[in-house]
Motif scaffolding. Structure first.
Motif, short mmCIF file in Angstrom:
data_model
loop_
_atom_site.label_atom_id
_atom_site.label_comp_id
_atom_site.label_asym_id
_atom_site.label_seq_id
_atom_site.Cartn_x
_atom_site.Cartn_y
_atom_site.Cartn_z
N ILE A 1 9.98 -20.14 8.39
CA ILE A 1 11.40 -20.14 8.01
C ILE A 1 12.21 -20.84 9.10
O ILE A 1 11.97 -20.64 10.30
CB ILE A 1 11.89 -18.70 7.78
N ARG A 2 13.12 -21.69 8.67
CA ARG A 2 13.88 -22.52 9.62
C ARG A 2 14.68 -21.67 10.61
O ARG A 2 14.71 -21.94 11.80
CB ARG A 2 14.81 -23.45 8.84
N GLN A 3 15.35 -20.63 10.10
CA GLN A 3 16.12 -19.75 10.99
C GLN A 3 15.13 -18.93 11.82
O GLN A 3 14.13 -18.45 11.31
CB GLN A 3 16.99 -18.82 10.14
N ASP A 4 15.39 -18.79 13.12
CA ASP A 4 14.38 -18.16 13.98
C ASP A 4 14.79 -16.80 14.55
O ASP A 4 14.09 -16.25 15.40
CB ASP A 4 13.92 -19.10 15.09
N HIS A 5 15.91 -16.25 14.09
CA HIS A 5 16.30 -14.88 14.47
C HIS A 5 16.81 -14.17 13.22
O HIS A 5 17.88 -14.51 12.71
CB HIS A 5 17.38 -14.88 15.55
N PHE A 6 16.04 -13.21 12.71
CA PHE A 6 16.47 -12.48 11.52
C PHE A 6 15.71 -11.16 11.41
O PHE A 6 14.66 -10.97 12.01
CB PHE A 6 16.29 -13.31 10.24
N VAL A 7 16.29 -10.25 10.61
CA VAL A 7 15.63 -9.00 10.23
C VAL A 7 15.79 -8.85 8.73
O VAL A 7 16.92 -8.87 8.22
CB VAL A 7 16.24 -7.77 10.94
N ILE A 8 14.66 -8.73 8.02
CA ILE A 8 14.73 -8.51 6.58
C ILE A 8 14.00 -7.22 6.22
O ILE A 8 13.10 -6.78 6.92
CB ILE A 8 14.21 -9.70 5.75
N ASP A 9 14.44 -6.61 5.15
CA ASP A 9 13.94 -5.32 4.68
C ASP A 9 13.27 -5.56 3.33
O ASP A 9 13.80 -6.27 2.48
CB ASP A 9 15.15 -4.38 4.52
N GLY A 10 12.09 -4.98 3.15
CA GLY A 10 11.40 -5.20 1.89
C GLY A 10 10.21 -4.29 1.69
O GLY A 10 10.03 -3.30 2.42
N GLU A 11 9.38 -4.63 0.72
CA GLU A 11 8.22 -3.84 0.36
C GLU A 11 6.98 -4.73 0.44
O GLU A 11 6.90 -5.77 -0.22
CB GLU A 11 8.39 -3.31 -1.07
N ALA A 12 6.01 -4.30 1.27
CA ALA A 12 4.74 -5.01 1.37
C ALA A 12 3.87 -4.60 0.19
O ALA A 12 3.70 -3.42 -0.08
CB ALA A 12 4.04 -4.66 2.69
N VAL A 13 3.34 -5.61 -0.52
CA VAL A 13 2.57 -5.32 -1.74
C VAL A 13 1.35 -6.23 -1.84
O VAL A 13 1.30 -7.31 -1.26
CB VAL A 13 3.43 -5.53 -3.01
N VAL A 14 0.37 -5.75 -2.59
CA VAL A 14 -0.72 -6.59 -3.09
C VAL A 14 -0.50 -6.70 -4.60
O VAL A 14 -0.38 -5.69 -5.28
CB VAL A 14 -2.11 -5.97 -2.80
N LEU A 15 -0.44 -7.94 -5.08
CA LEU A 15 -0.22 -8.15 -6.51
C LEU A 15 -1.56 -8.30 -7.22
O LEU A 15 -2.42 -9.06 -6.78
CB LEU A 15 0.64 -9.39 -6.75
N GLY A 16 -1.70 -7.57 -8.33
CA GLY A 16 -2.90 -7.70 -9.15
C GLY A 16 -2.84 -8.96 -9.98
O GLY A 16 -1.84 -9.70 -9.96
N VAL A 17 -3.89 -9.23 -10.75
CA VAL A 17 -3.92 -10.43 -11.59
C VAL A 17 -2.81 -10.40 -12.64
O VAL A 17 -2.39 -11.44 -13.14
CB VAL A 17 -5.30 -10.60 -12.28
N ASP A 18 -2.32 -9.20 -12.95
CA ASP A 18 -1.24 -9.05 -13.93
C ASP A 18 0.14 -9.22 -13.30
O ASP A 18 1.16 -9.10 -13.97
CB ASP A 18 -1.34 -7.70 -14.63
N GLY A 19 0.18 -9.48 -11.97
CA GLY A 19 1.46 -9.64 -11.29
C GLY A 19 2.14 -8.35 -10.91
O GLY A 19 3.25 -8.34 -10.40
N ILE A 20 1.47 -7.21 -11.14
CA ILE A 20 2.02 -5.89 -10.83
C ILE A 20 1.44 -5.42 -9.50
O ILE A 20 0.26 -5.64 -9.21
CB ILE A 20 1.70 -4.89 -11.96
N SER A 21 2.27 -4.78 -8.69
CA SER A 21 1.81 -4.30 -7.38
C SER A 21 0.70 -3.25 -7.55
O SER A 21 0.79 -2.38 -8.40
CB SER A 21 2.98 -3.73 -6.57
N ASP A 22 -0.33 -3.38 -6.72
CA ASP A 22 -1.52 -2.52 -6.81
C ASP A 22 -1.61 -1.70 -5.51
O ASP A 22 -2.11 -2.19 -4.50
CB ASP A 22 -2.76 -3.40 -7.00
N PHE A 23 -1.13 -0.45 -5.58
CA PHE A 23 -1.09 0.37 -4.36
C PHE A 23 -2.48 0.69 -3.83
O PHE A 23 -2.71 0.70 -2.63
CB PHE A 23 -0.33 1.68 -4.61
N ASP A 24 -3.43 0.93 -4.72
CA ASP A 24 -4.79 1.25 -4.27
C ASP A 24 -5.39 0.09 -3.49
O ASP A 24 -6.05 0.30 -2.47
CB ASP A 24 -5.68 1.62 -5.46
N ALA A 25 -5.17 -1.14 -3.95
CA ALA A 25 -5.67 -2.32 -3.24
C ALA A 25 -4.99 -2.44 -1.87
O ALA A 25 -5.64 -2.75 -0.87
CB ALA A 25 -5.44 -3.57 -4.06
#
Length: 197
Positions: free
Chosen positions: A63-87
């Motif tokens: 990312i071009r900007q080099d000082h930032f803080v972002i908030d989000g959710e870490a996920v693994v996406l299944g083949v269906d595009g839905i987050s897979d918590f077990d994975a």
């Protein structure tokens, strides 16, 4: 690291033009903190996941900007595009973990938490434009569509939604202008119930 804002549990989706509605992804809450050439990934509990999720780190460094803080959710996406918590929880797919970013707390050294959510989301979209993978902006809908979006999330087997007031600042801890409405048929709901027993 900033203390995270936490939604309250609600039974009813708020309506009205001033509410943003986001799909709740089943993953780990994460802050991505970049300071120059250093990126750190911090969990809600304060654990360091920087070495665990290399794709998020690599993307943050592009990312071009080099000082930032972002908030989000870490996920693994299944083949269906839905987050897979077990994975995600298994740890076997750490190199595939991406971040659904839904808020921006700081940028270019400026604390953005006092800005209304609508402005923070605009800044986040600007920061992440042309970043289709690794870290991407979590989509959201605005206004009266909230109840329909929740019903659709339940139909697709998703965890639920989080509704946030567009004019409010980022407040640490539990706040009633972030409301989580859960799909009671989703495994995440059962995990919470099991923990309470």
């Amino acid at each position: 690291m900033f203390e995270l804002s936490q939604p309250v549990i609600a039974k009813v989706v708020p309506t009205g033009p001033d509410w943003f509605h986001e799909i709740k992804y089943d993953g780990y809450r994460l802050q991505v903190i970049r300071q120059g050439k250093v990126v750190r990934l911090k969990t809600k509990g304060g654990h360091d996941y920087t070495k665990r999720y290399p794709w998020i780190v690599e993307t943050a460094l592009k990312i071009r900007q080099d000082h930032f803080v972002i908030d989000g959710e870490a996920v693994v996406l299944g083949v269906d595009g839905i987050s897979d918590f077990d994975a995600l929880h298994s740890g076997r797919h750490n190199d595939e973990v991406q971040l659904y970013a839904f808020d921006m707390l700081a940028g270019d050294g400026e604390d953005m938490r006092k800005l209304p959510l609508a402005m923070r989301k605009m800044n986040l979209a600007r920061l992440l434009r042309r970043r289709p993978e690794g870290i991407f902006v979590a989509p959201f809908e605005q206004g009266e569509i909230g109840p329909d979006l929740f019903r659709a999330a339940c139909r697709f087997g998703l965890e639920g939604i989080v509704s946030k007031h567009r004019e409010r600042t980022y407040r640490e801890g539990r706040c009633d202008h972030w409301r989580k409405i859960k799909n009671k048929d989703h495994p995440a709901y059962r995990r919470v119930i099991d923990q309470l027993r």
